[in-house]
Design a protein around this motif. Structure first.
Motif, PDB file in Angstrom:
ATOM      1  N   SER A  83       0.828  -1.208   0.000  1.00 42.57           N
ATOM      2  CA  SER A  83       0.000   0.000   0.000  1.00 42.57           C
ATOM      3  C   SER A  83       0.862   1.258   0.000  1.00 42.57           C
ATOM      4  O   SER A  83       0.583   2.211  -0.744  1.00 42.57           O
ATOM      5  CB  SER A  83      -0.920  -0.004   1.220  1.00 42.57           C
ATOM      6  OG  SER A  83      -1.690   1.177   1.276  1.00 42.57           O
ATOM      7  N   LEU A  84       1.905   1.252   0.809  1.00 43.81           N
ATOM      8  CA  LEU A  84       2.818   2.401   0.834  1.00 43.81           C
ATOM      9  C   LEU A  84       3.496   2.586  -0.517  1.00 43.81           C
ATOM     10  O   LEU A  84       3.656   3.718  -1.003  1.00 43.81           O
ATOM     11  CB  LEU A  84       3.872   2.204   1.922  1.00 43.81           C
ATOM     12  CG  LEU A  84       3.413   2.326   3.371  1.00 43.81           C
ATOM     13  CD1 LEU A  84       4.511   1.860   4.317  1.00 43.81           C
ATOM     14  CD2 LEU A  84       3.026   3.767   3.690  1.00 43.81           C
ATOM     15  N   SER A  85       3.887   1.487  -1.141  1.00 43.74           N
ATOM     16  CA  SER A  85       4.549   1.556  -2.436  1.00 43.74           C
ATOM     17  C   SER A  85       3.619   2.124  -3.505  1.00 43.74           C
ATOM     18  O   SER A  85       4.027   2.930  -4.345  1.00 43.74           O
ATOM     19  CB  SER A  85       5.031   0.162  -2.847  1.00 43.74           C
ATOM     20  OG  SER A  85       5.665   0.198  -4.110  1.00 43.74           O
ATOM     21  N   ARG A  86       2.351   1.730  -3.428  1.00 46.47           N
ATOM     22  CA  ARG A  86       1.390   2.230  -4.405  1.00 46.47           C
ATOM     23  C   ARG A  86       1.207   3.749  -4.252  1.00 46.47           C
ATOM     24  O   ARG A  86       1.177   4.488  -5.247  1.00 46.47           O
ATOM     25  CB  ARG A  86       0.058   1.506  -4.224  1.00 46.47           C
ATOM     26  CG  ARG A  86      -0.992   1.893  -5.263  1.00 46.47           C
ATOM     27  CD  ARG A  86      -2.247   1.061  -5.143  1.00 46.47           C
ATOM     28  NE  ARG A  86      -2.010  -0.316  -5.584  1.00 46.47           N
ATOM     29  CZ  ARG A  86      -1.959  -1.375  -4.786  1.00 46.47           C
ATOM     30  NH1 ARG A  86      -2.157  -1.219  -3.480  1.00 46.47           N
ATOM     31  NH2 ARG A  86      -1.734  -2.581  -5.268  1.00 46.47           N
ATOM     32  N   LEU A  87       1.102   4.213  -3.022  1.00 45.14           N
ATOM     33  CA  LEU A  87       0.977   5.655  -2.786  1.00 45.14           C
ATOM     34  C   LEU A  87       2.247   6.397  -3.204  1.00 45.14           C
ATOM     35  O   LEU A  87       2.190   7.515  -3.741  1.00 45.14           O
ATOM     36  CB  LEU A  87       0.687   5.914  -1.307  1.00 45.14           C
ATOM     37  CG  LEU A  87      -0.659   5.389  -0.775  1.00 45.14           C
ATOM     38  CD1 LEU A  87      -0.729   5.575   0.732  1.00 45.14           C
ATOM     39  CD2 LEU A  87      -1.820   6.140  -1.451  1.00 45.14           C
ATOM     40  N   ALA A  99      -0.126   7.285   6.046  1.00 46.06           N
ATOM     41  CA  ALA A  99      -0.117   5.829   6.145  1.00 46.06           C
ATOM     42  C   ALA A  99       1.023   5.351   7.045  1.00 46.06           C
ATOM     43  O   ALA A  99       0.864   4.393   7.800  1.00 46.06           O
ATOM     44  CB  ALA A  99       0.016   5.214   4.753  1.00 46.06           C
ATOM     45  N   LEU A 100       2.154   6.050   7.002  1.00 42.34           N
ATOM     46  CA  LEU A 100       3.291   5.671   7.849  1.00 42.34           C
ATOM     47  C   LEU A 100       2.967   5.804   9.332  1.00 42.34           C
ATOM     48  O   LEU A 100       3.486   5.054  10.156  1.00 42.34           O
ATOM     49  CB  LEU A 100       4.510   6.525   7.501  1.00 42.34           C
ATOM     50  CG  LEU A 100       5.325   6.101   6.272  1.00 42.34           C
ATOM     51  CD1 LEU A 100       6.407   7.126   5.965  1.00 42.34           C
ATOM     52  CD2 LEU A 100       5.950   4.732   6.502  1.00 42.34           C
ATOM     53  N   ASP A 101       2.119   6.763   9.655  1.00 44.30           N
ATOM     54  CA  ASP A 101       1.746   6.949  11.066  1.00 44.30           C
ATOM     55  C   ASP A 101       0.993   5.734  11.623  1.00 44.30           C
ATOM     56  O   ASP A 101       0.980   5.525  12.839  1.00 44.30           O
ATOM     57  CB  ASP A 101       0.882   8.206  11.220  1.00 44.30           C
ATOM     58  CG  ASP A 101       1.675   9.485  10.962  1.00 44.30           C
ATOM     59  OD1 ASP A 101       2.919   9.456  11.116  1.00 44.30           O
ATOM     60  OD2 ASP A 101       1.065  10.508  10.601  1.00 44.30           O
ATOM     61  N   ASN A 102       0.374   4.955  10.749  1.00 42.61           N
ATOM     62  CA  ASN A 102      -0.413   3.803  11.190  1.00 42.61           C
ATOM     63  C   ASN A 102       0.351   2.486  11.113  1.00 42.61           C
ATOM     64  O   ASN A 102      -0.208   1.434  11.438  1.00 42.61           O
ATOM     65  CB  ASN A 102      -1.688   3.694  10.338  1.00 42.61           C
ATOM     66  CG  ASN A 102      -2.587   4.918  10.496  1.00 42.61           C
ATOM     67  OD1 ASN A 102      -2.719   5.455  11.589  1.00 42.61           O
ATOM     68  ND2 ASN A 102      -3.202   5.342   9.397  1.00 42.61           N
ATOM     69  N   VAL A 103       1.606   2.538  10.662  1.00 41.87           N
ATOM     70  CA  VAL A 103       2.415   1.323  10.547  1.00 41.87           C
ATOM     71  C   VAL A 103       2.926   0.917  11.928  1.00 41.87           C
ATOM     72  O   VAL A 103       3.548   1.721  12.627  1.00 41.87           O
ATOM     73  CB  VAL A 103       3.587   1.534   9.573  1.00 41.87           C
ATOM     74  CG1 VAL A 103       4.515   0.318   9.585  1.00 41.87           C
ATOM     75  CG2 VAL A 103       3.061   1.779   8.158  1.00 41.87           C
ATOM     76  N   ALA A 104       2.676  -0.315  12.316  1.00 41.01           N
ATOM     77  CA  ALA A 104       3.063  -0.781  13.649  1.00 41.01           C
ATOM     78  C   ALA A 104       4.478  -1.342  13.683  1.00 41.01           C
ATOM     79  O   ALA A 104       5.149  -1.279  14.712  1.00 41.01           O
ATOM     80  CB  ALA A 104       2.074  -1.836  14.141  1.00 41.01           C
ATOM     81  N   ASN A 105       4.934  -1.909  12.562  1.00 42.57           N
ATOM     82  CA  ASN A 105       6.253  -2.524  12.514  1.00 42.57           C
ATOM     83  C   ASN A 105       7.320  -1.433  12.396  1.00 42.57           C
ATOM     84  O   ASN A 105       7.414  -0.759  11.368  1.00 42.57           O
ATOM     85  CB  ASN A 105       6.337  -3.478  11.321  1.00 42.57           C
ATOM     86  CG  ASN A 105       7.607  -4.305  11.325  1.00 42.57           C
ATOM     87  OD1 ASN A 105       8.678  -3.823  11.682  1.00 42.57           O
ATOM     88  ND2 ASN A 105       7.490  -5.553  10.901  1.00 42.57           N
ATOM     89  N   PRO A 106       8.168  -1.227  13.414  1.00 38.54           N
ATOM     90  CA  PRO A 106       9.155  -0.150  13.370  1.00 38.54           C
ATOM     91  C   PRO A 106      10.213  -0.347  12.294  1.00 38.54           C
ATOM     92  O   PRO A 106      10.724   0.628  11.738  1.00 38.54           O
ATOM     93  CB  PRO A 106       9.779  -0.163  14.767  1.00 38.54           C
ATOM     94  CG  PRO A 106       9.526  -1.536  15.289  1.00 38.54           C
ATOM     95  CD  PRO A 106       8.232  -1.974  14.692  1.00 38.54           C
ATOM     96  N   PHE A 107      10.544  -1.594  12.000  1.00 37.12           N
ATOM     97  CA  PHE A 107      11.542  -1.866  10.957  1.00 37.12           C
ATOM     98  C   PHE A 107      11.002  -1.441   9.596  1.00 37.12           C
ATOM     99  O   PHE A 107      11.697  -0.777   8.814  1.00 37.12           O
ATOM    100  CB  PHE A 107      11.880  -3.355  10.962  1.00 37.12           C
ATOM    101  CG  PHE A 107      12.982  -3.739  10.025  1.00 37.12           C
ATOM    102  CD1 PHE A 107      14.303  -3.486  10.348  1.00 37.12           C
ATOM    103  CD2 PHE A 107      12.700  -4.371   8.823  1.00 37.12           C
ATOM    104  CE1 PHE A 107      15.337  -3.854   9.490  1.00 37.12           C
ATOM    105  CE2 PHE A 107      13.713  -4.735   7.959  1.00 37.12           C
ATOM    106  CZ  PHE A 107      15.035  -4.480   8.294  1.00 37.12           C
ATOM    107  N   LEU A 108       9.763  -1.817   9.311  1.00 42.36           N
ATOM    108  CA  LEU A 108       9.123  -1.418   8.052  1.00 42.36           C
ATOM    109  C   LEU A 108       8.977   0.098   7.982  1.00 42.36           C
ATOM    110  O   LEU A 108       9.246   0.717   6.940  1.00 42.36           O
ATOM    111  CB  LEU A 108       7.763  -2.108   7.939  1.00 42.36           C
ATOM    112  CG  LEU A 108       6.997  -2.020   6.618  1.00 42.36           C
ATOM    113  CD1 LEU A 108       5.991  -3.166   6.524  1.00 42.36           C
ATOM    114  CD2 LEU A 108       6.259  -0.690   6.465  1.00 42.36           C
ATOM    115  N   LYS A 109       8.563   0.692   9.088  1.00 43.51           N
ATOM    116  CA  LYS A 109       8.328   2.133   9.120  1.00 43.51           C
ATOM    117  C   LYS A 109       9.618   2.906   8.859  1.00 43.51           C
ATOM    118  O   LYS A 109       9.619   3.885   8.092  1.00 43.51           O
ATOM    119  CB  LYS A 109       7.750   2.528  10.482  1.00 43.51           C
ATOM    120  CG  LYS A 109       7.281   3.966  10.574  1.00 43.51           C
ATOM    121  CD  LYS A 109       6.558   4.204  11.895  1.00 43.51           C
ATOM    122  CE  LYS A 109       5.966   5.602  11.949  1.00 43.51           C
ATOM    123  NZ  LYS A 109       5.206   5.813  13.203  1.00 43.51           N
TER     124      LYS A 109
END
Length: 267
Positions: A83-87, A99-109
């Motif tokens: 989803s982040l990649s699409r945006l 969308a980043l504010d709602n990401v729970a995984n800190p590594f991904l974020k």
């Protein structure tokens, strides 16, 4: 509670109950507090000498980790990354930030935020690889702590055995069979306690922690590959299929014979 840990605990209790109930007429013969104290306090003393206080105090937290039914939500993380990649490919930076504010995984974020900040891919990969290596090293040290305790416990069981045998030698001349029997019990039971603790508690905990690390590192490597594809602006559909294929292959390797593609890795 973790199902496999619960099953292991129940089987271990059944094993001990079988030993106590069917191998002796008096189960109390297997209860020897001085021998158990030698093993437990000796093992803890050696562990405190070997490690800094802050690391030893983490033992109870790590035991809680083994007992919990932790899950790594691989599919959820992959979908968030897609989803982040699409945006990101659409050029909607504000939507990406929201969308980043709602990401729970800190590594991904962290990885996605670096891509949004136009950080060179080489620098992003270096940072993510460093974080993976740091996690692997830290959790390896945690598992190693229990492996060290597994070597100390039988050793102090032998110490208790030697103590019991020395006392036994002094009592042999007196001919007091009650005292001789008590010292022989200490001599034998401390070895029993040491081997039991090493192989039914310390080593299994170490193995489970190592297995947990392998699963976490596999997911982090998958996310890192997705971050690399996001940086190169690869198709989100291609990213989804690539990452799902990677995790499916990993599931096949760790769940030999199981069919289906579970939504989350679990221990």
């Amino acid at each position: 509670m973790n199902p496999s840990t619960l099953i292991g605990m129940l089987v271990g209790i059944m094993l001990l109950a079988t030993v106590l109930l069917f191998s002796t007429e008096d189960p109390a013969l297997f209860i020897n507090l001085p021998g158990l104290g030698i093993v437990l306090f000796g093992t803890m003393a050696a562990t405190f000498i070997s490690y800094p206080l802050r690391e030893v105090l983490r033992i109870f937290g790590l035991l809680g980790t083994v007992l919990r039914n932790e899950r790594l939500y691989a599919r959820k993380d992959i979908e968030e990354l897609v989803s982040l990649s699409r945006l990101w490919m659409a050029g909607d930076l504000k939507a990406v930030e929201r969308a980043l504010d709602n990401v729970a995984n800190p590594f991904l974020k962290t990885g996605a935020q670096l891509v949004v900040d136009m950080t060179p891919e080489e620098d992003v990969m270096d940072l993510l690889q460093w974080r993976i290596a740091r996690l692997r090293a830290r959790e390896h040290a945690e598992a190693q702590l229990f492996r060290v305790m597994a070597t100390y416990a039988p050793a102090f069981g032998m110490v208790g055995t030697l103590v019991g045998l020395v006392n036994l030698m002094f009592l042999l001349g007196d001919g007091d069979m009650t005292s001789i029997g008590q010292q022989m019990a200490i001599a034998l039971m401390t070895t029993f306690y040491g081997v039991l603790l090493a192989n039914l508690l310390f080593k299994p905990v170490a193995v489970k922690l190592e297995r947990r690390t392998e699963e976490r590192v596999a997911l982090m490597n998958t996310i890192m590959q997705g971050i690399s594809m996001m940086n190169r602006k690869r198709s989100p559909a291609l990213m989804r299929e690539t990452l799902n294929s990677f995790m499916a292959h990993y599931q096949d390797e760790i769940n030999d014979g199981r069919k289906g593609k579970p939504a989350a890795l679990q221990r």
